[in-house]
Design a protein around this motif. Structure first.
Motif, PDB file in Angstrom:
ATOM      1  N   ALA A   1       0.836  -1.274   0.099  1.00 30.78           N
ATOM      2  CA  ALA A   1      -0.090   0.093   0.188  1.00 30.78           C
ATOM      3  C   ALA A   1       0.777   1.200  -0.059  1.00 30.78           C
ATOM      4  O   ALA A   1       0.546   2.119  -0.471  1.00 30.78           O
TER       5      ALA A   1
ATOM      6  N   ALA B   1       0.415   4.201  -2.670  1.00 32.14           N
ATOM      7  CA  ALA B   1       0.213   5.344  -2.347  1.00 32.14           C
ATOM      8  C   ALA B   1       1.344   6.455  -3.098  1.00 32.14           C
ATOM      9  O   ALA B   1       1.009   7.358  -3.573  1.00 32.14           O
TER      10      ALA B   1
ATOM     11  N   HIS C   1      -3.185  17.994  10.224  1.00 36.91           N
ATOM     12  CA  HIS C   1      -4.109  17.150   9.333  1.00 36.91           C
ATOM     13  C   HIS C   1      -5.007  18.058   8.851  1.00 36.91           C
ATOM     14  O   HIS C   1      -5.633  18.759   9.354  1.00 36.91           O
TER      15      HIS C   1
ATOM     16  N   PRO D   1      -3.157  11.162   5.039  1.00 42.43           N
ATOM     17  CA  PRO D   1      -2.528   9.732   5.095  1.00 42.43           C
ATOM     18  C   PRO D   1      -2.069   9.239   3.822  1.00 42.43           C
ATOM     19  O   PRO D   1      -0.931   8.280   4.063  1.00 42.43           O
TER      20      PRO D   1
ATOM     21  N   ILE E   1      -0.683   3.903  11.867  1.00 37.76           N
ATOM     22  CA  ILE E   1      -1.521   5.140  12.138  1.00 37.76           C
ATOM     23  C   ILE E   1      -2.468   4.947  13.077  1.00 37.76           C
ATOM     24  O   ILE E   1      -3.314   3.897  12.933  1.00 37.76           O
ATOM     25  N   MET E   2      -2.711   5.781  13.950  1.00 38.70           N
ATOM     26  CA  MET E   2      -3.895   5.897  14.853  1.00 38.70           C
ATOM     27  C   MET E   2      -5.035   6.642  14.058  1.00 38.70           C
ATOM     28  O   MET E   2      -4.817   7.716  13.539  1.00 38.70           O
ATOM     29  N   ALA E   3      -6.023   5.883  13.864  1.00 43.66           N
ATOM     30  CA  ALA E   3      -7.121   6.278  13.083  1.00 43.66           C
ATOM     31  C   ALA E   3      -8.366   5.989  13.594  1.00 43.66           C
ATOM     32  O   ALA E   3      -8.609   5.173  14.216  1.00 43.66           O
ATOM     33  N   THR E   4      -9.382   6.997  13.160  1.00 45.04           N
ATOM     34  CA  THR E   4     -10.485   7.007  13.489  1.00 45.04           C
ATOM     35  C   THR E   4     -11.403   5.605  13.507  1.00 45.04           C
ATOM     36  O   THR E   4     -11.319   4.956  12.490  1.00 45.04           O
TER      37      THR E   4
ATOM     38  N   LEU F   1     -13.222   3.937  10.242  1.00 39.54           N
ATOM     39  CA  LEU F   1     -12.351   3.525   9.040  1.00 39.54           C
ATOM     40  C   LEU F   1     -12.265   1.982   9.363  1.00 39.54           C
ATOM     41  O   LEU F   1     -12.202   1.253   8.298  1.00 39.54           O
TER      42      LEU F   1
ATOM     43  N   MET G   1      -6.828  -2.543   7.186  1.00 38.65           N
ATOM     44  CA  MET G   1      -6.159  -1.726   8.126  1.00 38.65           C
ATOM     45  C   MET G   1      -5.587  -2.400   9.560  1.00 38.65           C
ATOM     46  O   MET G   1      -4.407  -2.046   9.898  1.00 38.65           O
TER      47      MET G   1
ATOM     48  N   ARG H   1     -12.938   7.529  19.166  1.00 33.29           N
ATOM     49  CA  ARG H   1     -13.228   8.860  19.818  1.00 33.29           C
ATOM     50  C   ARG H   1     -14.505   9.018  20.402  1.00 33.29           C
ATOM     51  O   ARG H   1     -15.529   8.754  19.970  1.00 33.29           O
TER      52      ARG H   1
ATOM     53  N   TYR I   1      -2.174  11.968  14.473  1.00 40.67           N
ATOM     54  CA  TYR I   1      -2.554  13.451  14.036  1.00 40.67           C
ATOM     55  C   TYR I   1      -2.935  14.040  15.381  1.00 40.67           C
ATOM     56  O   TYR I   1      -4.131  13.683  16.009  1.00 40.67           O
TER      57      TYR I   1
ATOM     58  N   ARG J   1      -8.498  15.608  14.533  1.00 41.69           N
ATOM     59  CA  ARG J   1      -9.245  15.684  13.717  1.00 41.69           C
ATOM     60  C   ARG J   1      -8.653  16.503  12.513  1.00 41.69           C
ATOM     61  O   ARG J   1      -7.597  17.039  12.932  1.00 41.69           O
ATOM     62  N   ILE J   2      -9.452  16.532  11.424  1.00 42.12           N
ATOM     63  CA  ILE J   2      -9.187  17.412  10.430  1.00 42.12           C
ATOM     64  C   ILE J   2      -9.254  18.973  11.038  1.00 42.12           C
ATOM     65  O   ILE J   2     -10.226  19.205  11.241  1.00 42.12           O
TER      66      ILE J   2
HETATM   67  C1  LIG Z   1      -4.332   3.554  -2.775  1.00 43.31           C
HETATM   68  C2  LIG Z   1      -3.222   3.802  -1.891  1.00 43.31           C
HETATM   69  C3  LIG Z   1      -3.409   3.278  -0.379  1.00 43.31           C
HETATM   70  C4  LIG Z   1      -2.505   4.175   0.536  1.00 43.31           C
HETATM   71  C5  LIG Z   1      -2.928   3.730   1.997  1.00 43.31           C
HETATM   72  C6  LIG Z   1      -3.239   5.244   2.701  1.00 43.31           C
HETATM   73  C7  LIG Z   1      -3.189   5.170   4.251  1.00 43.31           C
HETATM   74  C8  LIG Z   1      -4.325   4.088   4.549  1.00 43.31           C
HETATM   75  C9  LIG Z   1      -4.440   4.176   6.195  1.00 43.31           C
HETATM   76  C10 LIG Z   1      -5.444   5.230   6.494  1.00 43.31           C
HETATM   77  C11 LIG Z   1      -5.482   5.906   7.769  1.00 43.31           C
HETATM   78  C12 LIG Z   1      -6.086   7.190   7.989  1.00 43.31           C
HETATM   79  C13 LIG Z   1      -6.096   7.589   9.383  1.00 43.31           C
HETATM   80  C14 LIG Z   1      -6.541   9.154   9.248  1.00 43.31           C
HETATM   81  C15 LIG Z   1      -6.268   9.702  10.613  1.00 43.31           C
HETATM   82  C16 LIG Z   1      -7.696   9.939  11.266  1.00 43.31           C
HETATM   83  O1  LIG Z   1      -8.459   9.085  11.457  1.00 43.31           O
HETATM   84  O2  LIG Z   1      -8.170  11.007  11.267  1.00 43.31           O
HETATM   85  C17 LIG Z   1      -9.458  11.383  11.247  1.00 43.31           C
HETATM   86  C18 LIG Z   1     -10.006  12.333  10.142  1.00 43.31           C
HETATM   87  O3  LIG Z   1      -9.458  11.760   8.839  1.00 43.31           O
HETATM   88  C19 LIG Z   1     -11.339  12.478  10.022  1.00 43.31           C
HETATM   89  O4  LIG Z   1     -11.864  12.979  11.301  1.00 43.31           O
HETATM   90  P1  LIG Z   1     -12.886  14.177  11.457  1.00 43.31           P
HETATM   91  O5  LIG Z   1     -11.961  15.515  10.980  1.00 43.31           O
HETATM   92  O6  LIG Z   1     -13.418  14.425  12.823  1.00 43.31           O
HETATM   93  O7  LIG Z   1     -13.731  14.085  10.490  1.00 43.31           O
END
Ligand SMILES: CCCCCCCCCCCCCCCC(=O)OC[C@@H](O)COP(=O)(O)O
Length: 255
Positions: A15, A19, A50, A56, A72-75, A78, A88, A98, A123, A127-128
């Motif tokens: 990935a 990316a 962010h 990401p 990555i720490m993510a919501t 996802l 993921m 959250r 991040y 949040r964004i």
């Molecule tokens: C096609 C290529 C694929 C490449 C893979 C790229 C990365 C995949 C991992 C994705 C991880 C995403 C983590 C983002 C962090 C996150 O979760 O932030 C939250 C915001 O976003 C949305 O929150 P909000 O502002 O409250 O709407």
């Protein structure tokens, strides 16, 4: 206890490459700075600003150029997406519930991952950001608490331009953003900064996490400023679907 060093699974390495290809199609990516060689396989905490749902992917592409495979720490949402969520989990990313009582689990999971020799990407705004000028907002304390708890170095990663590819409300407006980007290939800049001095030796003293968070957001703001020299105030690219909320403003912009 498993003491072997964490290795990025094949799906995540693939990935990261994907990316890089995708970002290369949609933008002109300029990556500067680096992570010291001895930190590239952790333990390390990367903190980033962010500004767009595309961040990401940009971060993945930039990390690929530097031989880093961050977790990555993510919501949590996802991780509930069919197929993508399973990928993921399999890739080693860390779910953050959250706004629930289970949210503290994420810091425990991240601390365990760091202890196993991983690079964690957070991040710290949580949040964004909704600052009208797209400057980093006052942070949540999780990134600082993680770093203080496990003593891992913190490297600030600032980036600018991803907001020109994907709008805030993506997937709404996504096709338009992609078409525009294929045509214009906006410049995206990303800089790996110098490690942040958190100024505290432990999380135990009162207010330590809040003070360290201030230093993290300061470092991100200072790392970001040179990436947007012609846009010290409002961003040049206007996204009409982006809400604005100055209530979490960190401080006046630099300069
Ligand atoms: C096609 C290529 C694929 C490449 C893979 C790229 C990365 C995949 C991992 C994705 C991880 C995403 C983590 C983002 C962090 C996150 O979760 O932030 C939250 C915001 O976003 C949305 O929150 P909000 O502002 O409250 O709407």
């Amino acid at each position: 206890m498993n003491t072997s060093t964490w290795q990025p699974p094949l799906i995540w390495r693939a990935a990261l490459l994907l990316a890089r290809g995708l970002v290369g199609l949609l933008a002109r990516l300029e990556v500067t700075g680096d992570v010291p060689a001895h930190l590239r396989r952790g333990p390390l905490v990367l903190v980033a600003n962010h500004i767009s749902p595309f961040d990401p992917v940009v971060m993945a592409a930039a990390c690929q150029t530097r031989g880093i495979a961050p977790r990555i720490m993510a919501t949590a949402g996802l991780f509930r997406v069919p197929v993508f969520g399973a990928a993921m989990r399999h890739a080693g990313h860390i779910r953050v519930d959250r706004g629930t009582s289970a949210v503290h689990q994420a810091l425990d999971d991240a601390a365990t991952a760091v202890a196993r020799g991983s690079v964690i990407l957070i991040y710290p705004e949580g949040r964004i950001g909704l600052d009208p000028g797209l400057w980093p907002e006052r942070g949540k304390t999780g990134a600082a608490r993680l770093a203080l708890a496990c003593g891992a170095p913190v490297v600030p990663v600032a980036q600018w331009g991803a907001h020109e590819v994907l709008p805030y409300q993506a997937p709404r407006g996504m096709l338009r953003g992609i078409a525009r980007s294929l045509w214009r290939r906006p410049v995206i800049r990303l800089h790996f900064g110098t490690p942040v001095d958190l100024g505290e030796s432990s999380a135990a003293s009162p207010g330590a996490a809040r003070r360290a968070t201030g230093r993290i957001i300061d470092a991100l703001t200072d790392t970001l400023a040179p990436l947007r020299p012609d846009e010290p105030d409002l961003p040049r690219h206007v996204d009409p679907g982006r809400p604005s909320d100055p209530s979490r403003a960190h401080r006046r912009r630099p300069g």
